[in-house]
Design an enzyme around this catalytic site. Structure first.
Site, PDB file in Angstrom:
ATOM      1  N   ASP A 132      -8.006  -4.887  -8.853  1.00  0.00           N
ATOM      2  CA  ASP A 132      -7.387  -4.158  -9.993  1.00  0.00           C
ATOM      3  C   ASP A 132      -7.956  -2.670  -9.779  1.00  0.00           C
ATOM      4  O   ASP A 132      -7.160  -1.798  -9.820  1.00  0.00           O
ATOM      5  CB  ASP A 132      -7.848  -4.420 -11.314  1.00  0.00           C
ATOM      6  CG  ASP A 132      -7.052  -5.824 -11.861  1.00  0.00           C
ATOM      7  OD1 ASP A 132      -6.080  -6.069 -11.309  1.00  0.00           O
ATOM      8  OD2 ASP A 132      -7.617  -6.282 -13.011  1.00  0.00           O
TER       9      ASP A 132
ATOM     10  N   SER B  15       0.783 -10.543 -17.429  1.00  0.00           N
ATOM     11  CA  SER B  15      -0.102 -10.772 -16.050  1.00  0.00           C
ATOM     12  C   SER B  15      -0.626 -12.120 -16.302  1.00  0.00           C
ATOM     13  O   SER B  15      -0.519 -12.682 -17.182  1.00  0.00           O
ATOM     14  CB  SER B  15      -1.265  -9.939 -16.172  1.00  0.00           C
ATOM     15  OG  SER B  15      -1.789  -9.654 -15.019  1.00  0.00           O
TER      16      SER B  15
ATOM     17  N   ASN C 118       6.264  -1.849 -21.242  1.00  0.00           N
ATOM     18  CA  ASN C 118       6.652  -2.756 -22.140  1.00  0.00           C
ATOM     19  C   ASN C 118       8.070  -3.374 -21.979  1.00  0.00           C
ATOM     20  O   ASN C 118       8.729  -3.055 -20.973  1.00  0.00           O
ATOM     21  CB  ASN C 118       6.338  -2.262 -23.560  1.00  0.00           C
ATOM     22  CG  ASN C 118       7.170  -1.432 -24.177  1.00  0.00           C
ATOM     23  OD1 ASN C 118       8.339  -1.107 -23.435  1.00  0.00           O
ATOM     24  ND2 ASN C 118       6.841  -0.581 -24.924  1.00  0.00           N
TER      25      ASN C 118
ATOM     26  N   HIS D  72      40.072  -1.692  12.473  1.00  0.00           N
ATOM     27  CA  HIS D  72      38.735  -1.834  13.277  1.00  0.00           C
ATOM     28  C   HIS D  72      38.957  -2.027  14.923  1.00  0.00           C
ATOM     29  O   HIS D  72      38.223  -1.517  15.626  1.00  0.00           O
ATOM     30  CB  HIS D  72      38.140  -3.098  12.784  1.00  0.00           C
ATOM     31  CG  HIS D  72      37.462  -2.705  11.343  1.00  0.00           C
ATOM     32  ND1 HIS D  72      38.172  -2.355  10.355  1.00  0.00           N
ATOM     33  CD2 HIS D  72      36.008  -2.825  11.094  1.00  0.00           C
ATOM     34  CE1 HIS D  72      37.297  -2.277   9.462  1.00  0.00           C
ATOM     35  NE2 HIS D  72      36.003  -2.474   9.842  1.00  0.00           N
TER      36      HIS D  72
ATOM     37  N   HIS E 102      -5.709  -9.002 -21.013  1.00  0.00           N
ATOM     38  CA  HIS E 102      -4.594  -8.024 -20.932  1.00  0.00           C
ATOM     39  C   HIS E 102      -3.809  -8.017 -22.148  1.00  0.00           C
ATOM     40  O   HIS E 102      -3.757  -6.825 -22.752  1.00  0.00           O
ATOM     41  CB  HIS E 102      -3.817  -8.153 -19.881  1.00  0.00           C
ATOM     42  CG  HIS E 102      -4.344  -7.619 -18.483  1.00  0.00           C
ATOM     43  ND1 HIS E 102      -4.308  -6.396 -18.414  1.00  0.00           N
ATOM     44  CD2 HIS E 102      -4.817  -8.145 -17.645  1.00  0.00           C
ATOM     45  CE1 HIS E 102      -4.882  -6.062 -17.053  1.00  0.00           C
ATOM     46  NE2 HIS E 102      -5.142  -7.314 -16.682  1.00  0.00           N
TER      47      HIS E 102
ATOM     48  N   GLN F   8      -8.625 -11.724 -17.029  1.00  0.00           N
ATOM     49  CA  GLN F   8      -6.997 -11.749 -16.932  1.00  0.00           C
ATOM     50  C   GLN F   8      -6.352 -11.811 -18.275  1.00  0.00           C
ATOM     51  O   GLN F   8      -5.597 -11.222 -18.819  1.00  0.00           O
ATOM     52  CB  GLN F   8      -6.553 -12.999 -16.054  1.00  0.00           C
ATOM     53  CG  GLN F   8      -5.291 -12.898 -15.529  1.00  0.00           C
ATOM     54  CD  GLN F   8      -5.063 -11.499 -14.872  1.00  0.00           C
ATOM     55  OE1 GLN F   8      -6.010 -11.191 -14.008  1.00  0.00           O
ATOM     56  NE2 GLN F   8      -3.740 -10.787 -15.112  1.00  0.00           N
TER      57      GLN F   8
ATOM     58  N   GLU G 181       0.671 -14.252  -9.759  1.00  0.00           N
ATOM     59  CA  GLU G 181       0.335 -12.985  -9.341  1.00  0.00           C
ATOM     60  C   GLU G 181      -0.793 -12.900  -8.857  1.00  0.00           C
ATOM     61  O   GLU G 181      -0.997 -12.324  -7.628  1.00  0.00           O
ATOM     62  CB  GLU G 181       0.469 -12.352 -10.886  1.00  0.00           C
ATOM     63  CG  GLU G 181       0.173 -10.811 -10.526  1.00  0.00           C
ATOM     64  CD  GLU G 181       0.091  -9.989 -11.935  1.00  0.00           C
ATOM     65  OE1 GLU G 181      -0.083 -10.659 -12.867  1.00  0.00           O
ATOM     66  OE2 GLU G 181       0.183  -8.965 -11.839  1.00  0.00           O
ATOM     67  N   HIS G 182      -1.810 -13.409  -9.309  1.00  0.00           N
ATOM     68  CA  HIS G 182      -3.208 -13.600  -8.636  1.00  0.00           C
ATOM     69  C   HIS G 182      -3.591 -14.769  -8.479  1.00  0.00           C
ATOM     70  O   HIS G 182      -3.664 -15.744  -9.321  1.00  0.00           O
ATOM     71  CB  HIS G 182      -4.336 -12.757  -9.597  1.00  0.00           C
ATOM     72  CG  HIS G 182      -4.017 -11.318 -10.126  1.00  0.00           C
ATOM     73  ND1 HIS G 182      -3.581 -11.299 -11.357  1.00  0.00           N
ATOM     74  CD2 HIS G 182      -4.092 -10.283  -9.487  1.00  0.00           C
ATOM     75  CE1 HIS G 182      -3.245  -9.892 -11.295  1.00  0.00           C
ATOM     76  NE2 HIS G 182      -3.591  -9.065 -10.363  1.00  0.00           N
TER      77      HIS G 182
END
Lengths: 427, 427
Positions: free
Chosen positions: B359, B235, B212, B418, B260, B257, B325-326
């Site tokens: 999934d 999502s 969360n 250096h 969720h 979807q 996302e998808h």
């Protein structure tokens, strides 16, 4: 530079003490960073001009380096330095091209086709420290991997000097490496400009490059809205040497690292008392010859140490717990010992591979995880400028075969809509 | 579910509106997260017990799931579900093994040897949401890539349910996937426990897994001290369909979807008015049949939309700006269209590859970048559980050849130590 004889039992305490060394209260800095970023988000370019005036004491007409300034910078570069930058560029490019991943697919199960599509990030911001000095190596090490990845827009941002100009060496290196635009905005306001854009500048998708504590905290603050490479701390070297180590080389390499700034750290781990004593003497002798002697007084005396272990095994245990940014293996057979290194940003083998070779020349990136973060992160690379998409294809028969199993799984998680989406295909 | 006809000129506004949707004031949450994390850092396990009591209303005797609880969980699993988990595990393993990178070296320039050593992270924490429900798929998708990478210690942490027990399905999945330890600590206190450890628990090097808003902000807070995978938001799915799309499939996938949570988002982009209208009807019809109807009321009505474009090109422009996302491509020839996708977490091709297949089953990871972050980040993978070290070797002649060039470069940056480290080899 203290010499300390240690056993395996002391390692935990050394690591803890080094963690303490780095921890400071960031509440105030974070508050200021938040104000700067949020103000630029709301007010746009007007706020950017105000911060440049406040922090860099310059009234800018434009946040962009002009075409004229770019041409002037390229013209001002002598041929010798131009050749050096070009050869370094070629070395860095050659190495980084080997990192470039290809998309792939597989058809191992009947009726299925799975893949991984690899594509460049479109628009990237590179922060380059500046002001008084120029860091063309930082430019090359950030812009070239982005270019190799295929990034379309590569925007360098760097603080302006007192006169309102960006150091010509930074501009020239940016142009030679393939940057598409150069901004004159340093500090937390530079990061905010990259992350959220202004009326005249479109925000980027990812920001890389080193900076001071304000830049580092600003990067952490904007992380999530844009990608970032890492949050870098002070630079560090660890040299693991046996009695074949050459004291003057070891001392020179410790000093090279320690000259970066007061918080830089240089550590020698050795199983040879004699080498420890000789290096200690050499460090004090060589420090006197260095321009940055005052910085070295702090970094060598307060941040650095020589640890003598009874055997190499204990030495490797300490090295792996330190997970140093740079690790030099000055051992009889360094290649044979390589597999004993579990965590390090970059590993330098043998006495003709001093750390500055990696900073400027050899090809691998000099942007490396510091302060033990090599336990979970990697050098900056082409992979930081690309991203992946999974690809999934099932034909009808493959989905039929899986239908009842996926549905049961989804029901088990209480998501009947997921199960229905599969079942709907076969009603 | 609104249908909106759009042109290229509307895309920018749609993206801006969606960004607004996600932005909430996190100041208060961040303050509480900071308090929790800092208190656990200082007080250790005592504070962990207090937070579990405060947030989960459970007095724990131990923060660890016992051997007995593990055995009971495995015994409680019916054979059908055990087979399903094992087959899913095999699919996930098979795909992720193809991601495993090898170390490599190159000797392209005379006298030089450059390489990239790839090693597993040693100790990883996986956050799994819990409490009322169990998410065995989250367990598999996080633990298996870590296992494939060769991570030695894989610690799962998850909130306890009211009785002080962890859901047996979570325990069983963790054990089957290869987790080495399971903790009963959820929320920001779970992330703090993983990141900083307690008297009885050694801190991890990297934390992955969803949670969360407290978990997400705690991950951002500890980032830098440990690695994290990403900061995941709600999502989302985007379906790009032409007139060959089957309305009932499209509707079912949008609903899958959207179920969720209230903030989940489902978007259809199509060049077919007819499909848009049919899908709209189907969504309302199918919603009625779903268990999570109340959630769908919010997510479908407030977070979701159907966009009708005049052509597929505009559709692809919108898709790429959304960087979903998808992404489902329900097009006549989805394979031919694949290269037009520039940014997406996972891409599903054709009408027998619905999103829930990814999934639970197909193999690619279901932990994916949300909220447009696919523009700069990737699905969780084996690469998230490994890290790289650069390896550099030059012999004497190769370093001689480069000496003057490296020295000049270092001098140019004002770092004479250096330059001296290189020159010292040839004095």
């Amino acid at each position: 530079m203290k010499i300390q004889q240690i056993t395996k039992n002391d390692i935990q305490q050394i690591i803890e003490a080094r963690k303490q060394r780095q921890s400071e209260d960031l509440t105030l800095i974070d508050k200021r960073v938040q104000n700067i970023v949020e103000r630029i988000k709301q007010m746009g370019e007007k706020a950017v001009y105000q911060y440049v005036e406040e922090f860099d004491q310059v009234k800018l007409d434009s946040i962009f380096v002009s075409e004229e300034e770019i041409n002037d910078a390229l013209d001002s570069l002598d041929q010798g330095m131009k050749d050096i930058l070009n050869e370094a560029k070629a070395n860095i490019e050659r190495y980084h091209k080997l990192q470039k991943e290809k998309s792939w697919y597989t058809q191992e199960q009947p009726g299925t086709w799975l893949g991984q599509q690899v594509t460049p990030i479109e628009r990237v911001g590179v922060y380059v420290p500046g002001g008084k000095a120029a860091y063309p190596s930082t430019v090359l090490m950030n812009v070239i991997p982005a270019k190799v990845a295929g990034v379309r827009d590569i925007i360098v941002t760097t603080p302006v000097g007192k006169g309102g100009a960006v150091h010509p060496m930074t501009i020239a290196a940016a142009k030679m490496a393939g940057a598409t635009q150069i901004l004159k905005v340093g500090g937390a306001h530079g990061i905010a400009t990259l992350a959220y854009g202004t009326e005249n500048f479109k925000s980027v998708h990812k920001i890389t490059g080193p900076g001071n504590i304000y830049v580092a905290r600003a990067k952490k603050y904007v992380f999530g809205d844009v990608g970032i490479d890492m949050i870098a701390g002070p630079s560090e070297v660890c040299i693991l040497a046996d009695d074949t180590g050459t004291p003057s080389y070891v001392a020179a390499d410790l000093i090279a690292q320690a000259e970066h700034d007061e918080l830089a750290s240089a550590i020698l781990v050795t199983d040879s008392h004699q080498l420890a004593n000789q290096v200690q003497d050499e460090v004090y002798r060589q420090m006197e010859e260095r321009k940055r002697k005052e910085i070295l007084q702090h970094s060598i005396l307060n941040q650095s140490a020589i640890y003598v272990t009874s055997d190499l095994e204990t030495g490797f245990d300490l090295v792996n717990d330190l997970a140093p940014e740079h690790l030099e293996l000055l051992l009889t057979n360094p290649f044979e010992q390589l597999s004993r290194v579990k965590h390090a940003g970059a590993i330098f083998l043998g006495e003709f591979s001093p750390e500055p070779l990696g900073d400027y020349w050899a090809g691998p990136n000099h942007t490396l995880p510091t302060n033990g973060t090599a336990k979970f992160s990697s050098p900056l690379g082409v992979y930081d400028f690309m991203k992946k998409s999974s690809v999934i294809y099932y034909d009808q028969s493959a989905l039929i075969e899986a239908e009842s199993k996926i549905s049961r799984f989804a029901d088990e998680e209480g998501l009947d809509g997921h199960a229905a989406s599969i079942r709907k295909r076969f009603e």
